[in-house]
Write an enzyme that holds these catalytic residues in place. Structure first.
Site, PDB file in Angstrom:
ATOM      1  CE  LYS A  32      -2.381   1.772   3.646  1.00  0.00           C
ATOM      2  NZ  LYS A  32      -2.243   3.241   3.656  1.00  0.00           N
ATOM      3  CG  ASP A  59      -4.804   4.524   1.694  1.00  0.00           C
ATOM      4  OD1 ASP A  59      -5.929   5.017   1.507  1.00  0.00           O
ATOM      5  OD2 ASP A  59      -4.323   4.336   2.830  1.00  0.00           O
ATOM      6  CE  LYS A  61      -7.498   6.524   4.370  1.00  0.00           C
ATOM      7  NZ  LYS A  61      -6.054   6.254   4.321  1.00  0.00           N
ATOM      8  CB  THR A 119      -9.504   1.745  11.629  1.00  0.00           C
ATOM      9  OG1 THR A 119      -8.392   2.172  10.855  1.00  0.00           O
ATOM     10  CG2 THR A 119     -10.296   0.740  10.844  1.00  0.00           C
ATOM     11  NE  ARG A 211       1.220   2.855  13.017  1.00  0.00           N
ATOM     12  CZ  ARG A 211       0.335   3.658  13.595  1.00  0.00           C
ATOM     13  NH1 ARG A 211       0.738   4.629  14.379  1.00  0.00           N
ATOM     14  NH2 ARG A 211      -0.957   3.497  13.371  1.00  0.00           N
TER      15      ARG A 211
HETATM   16  O1  C5P Z   1       0.420   1.235  10.972  1.00  0.00           O
HETATM   17  P1  C5P Z   1      -0.996   0.784  10.815  1.00  0.00           P
HETATM   18  O2  C5P Z   1      -1.140  -0.725  10.768  1.00  0.00           O
HETATM   19  O3  C5P Z   1      -1.944   1.430  11.812  1.00  0.00           O
HETATM   20  O4  C5P Z   1      -1.384   1.296   9.362  1.00  0.00           O
HETATM   21  C1  C5P Z   1      -2.696   1.275   8.865  1.00  0.00           C
HETATM   22  C2  C5P Z   1      -2.712   1.902   7.498  1.00  0.00           C
HETATM   23  O5  C5P Z   1      -4.048   1.859   6.990  1.00  0.00           O
HETATM   24  C3  C5P Z   1      -2.283   3.370   7.475  1.00  0.00           C
HETATM   25  O6  C5P Z   1      -1.552   3.559   6.279  1.00  0.00           O
HETATM   26  C4  C5P Z   1      -3.585   4.144   7.409  1.00  0.00           C
HETATM   27  O7  C5P Z   1      -3.449   5.337   6.661  1.00  0.00           O
HETATM   28  C5  C5P Z   1      -4.503   3.174   6.677  1.00  0.00           C
HETATM   29  N1  C5P Z   1      -5.934   3.301   6.951  1.00  0.00           N
HETATM   30  C6  C5P Z   1      -6.476   3.180   8.219  1.00  0.00           C
HETATM   31  N2  C5P Z   1      -7.834   3.306   8.411  1.00  0.00           N
HETATM   32  C7  C5P Z   1      -8.649   3.533   7.381  1.00  0.00           C
HETATM   33  C8  C5P Z   1      -8.111   3.648   6.083  1.00  0.00           C
HETATM   34  C9  C5P Z   1      -6.738   3.509   5.908  1.00  0.00           C
HETATM   35  O8  C5P Z   1      -5.758   2.944   9.170  1.00  0.00           O
HETATM   36  N3  C5P Z   1      -9.948   3.582   7.564  1.00  0.00           N
END
Ligand code: C5P
Length: 232
Positions: A32, A59, A61, A119, A211
């Site tokens: 991503k 991504d 958005k 989220t 992460r």
């Molecule tokens: O590091 P982590 O596992 O929290 O990363 C989650 C990824 O998913 C980030 O790049 C964040 O921008 C993306 N994301 C999210 N929630 C959403 C849409 C995208 O956490 N609803």
């Protein structure tokens, strides 16, 4: 496309990202590319990662008036990505315009997925800041139905909502779920989380993991653990 683990490569430069991906050797995980990396490097980073043989979820958005989103999607349609997204909150007219823009002259297009509620948004933020009185699960479902009616391929939601989305929108309507954490890991700024194994049970089609993999001491082992828990 089957079930897969997508690594959120939230790095500040192309060099850091490519060095990170080098660690995977011959493995080519689904990647991503988010705002940080895309704004730092532009379309060339998409091309470089694609040329290495990875699938790409771009991504960005998008969320703007329909005409602007349509034109922006038309530009993105020139990039060889497998999936991209927008905010369902932009409304059904914007989503339909996005599909029009994203569809190439030969009729093909990347998968288009709608973000329902981030989220990182919890129930209190939804109610007190976004002024949405409808409970989270119903809000997400309503956005998902609107995305489906507009012709989109699926939604980004928390794995907690994946089951409800599939029940209401069918099993072929994709659920792409960030907010994934190992049982023994840090939650960070995410609020609505599940483990990869729980996301599998909930029926997520793709988990997006940042992460827990990128900040791990051994990212390849962390990725393989995700794959084991989510797919195998
Ligand atoms: O590091 P982590 O596992 O929290 O990363 C989650 C990824 O998913 C980030 O790049 C964040 O921008 C993306 N994301 C999210 N929630 C959403 C849409 C995208 O956490 N609803």
């Amino acid at each position: 496309m089957g079930k897969d683990v997508i690594i959120a490569c939230d790095f500040s430069s192309g060099q850091k990202t490519l060095e990170f991906l080098d660690r995977f050797g011959g493995k080519k995980p689904f990647v991503k590319i988010g705002m940080e990396l895309y704004y730092a490097e532009g379309p060339s980073i998409v091309e470089k990662i694609k040329n290495r043989g990875h699938k790409i979820f771009l991504d960005l958005k998008l969320h703007d008036i329909p005409n602007t989103v349509k034109k922006a999607m038309a530009v993105l349609s020139g990039l060889d990505v497998d999936m991209t997204n927008l905010h369902a909150a932009g409304g059904s007219q914007m989503m339909r315009a996005a599909i029009e823009g994203l569809t190439r002259p030969d009729g093909t297009r990347p998968l288009l997925i709608a973000v329902t509620q981030l989220t990182s948004t919890d129930a209190a933020t939804l109610k007190n800041e976004l002024l949405i009185d409808t409970p989270m699960a119903d809000t997400v479902l309503s956005y998902a139905k609107s995305a489906m009616a507009s012709g989109l391929d699926g939604v980004v939601c928390s794995p907690l909502e994946a089951e409800g989305v599939h029940k209401n929108c069918g099993k072929n309507f994709l659920t792409v779920t960030p907010g994934v954490r190992f049982a023994d890991g840090d939650i960070g700024d995410q609020k609505r989380v599940m483990t990869p194994a729980e996301a599998k049970k909930a029926g997520s089609d793709y988990i997006v993991v940042g992460r827990p993999i990128t900040a791990a001491e051994d990212p390849v082992a962390a990725y393989e653990r995700c794959v084991r828990e989510f797919i195998d």
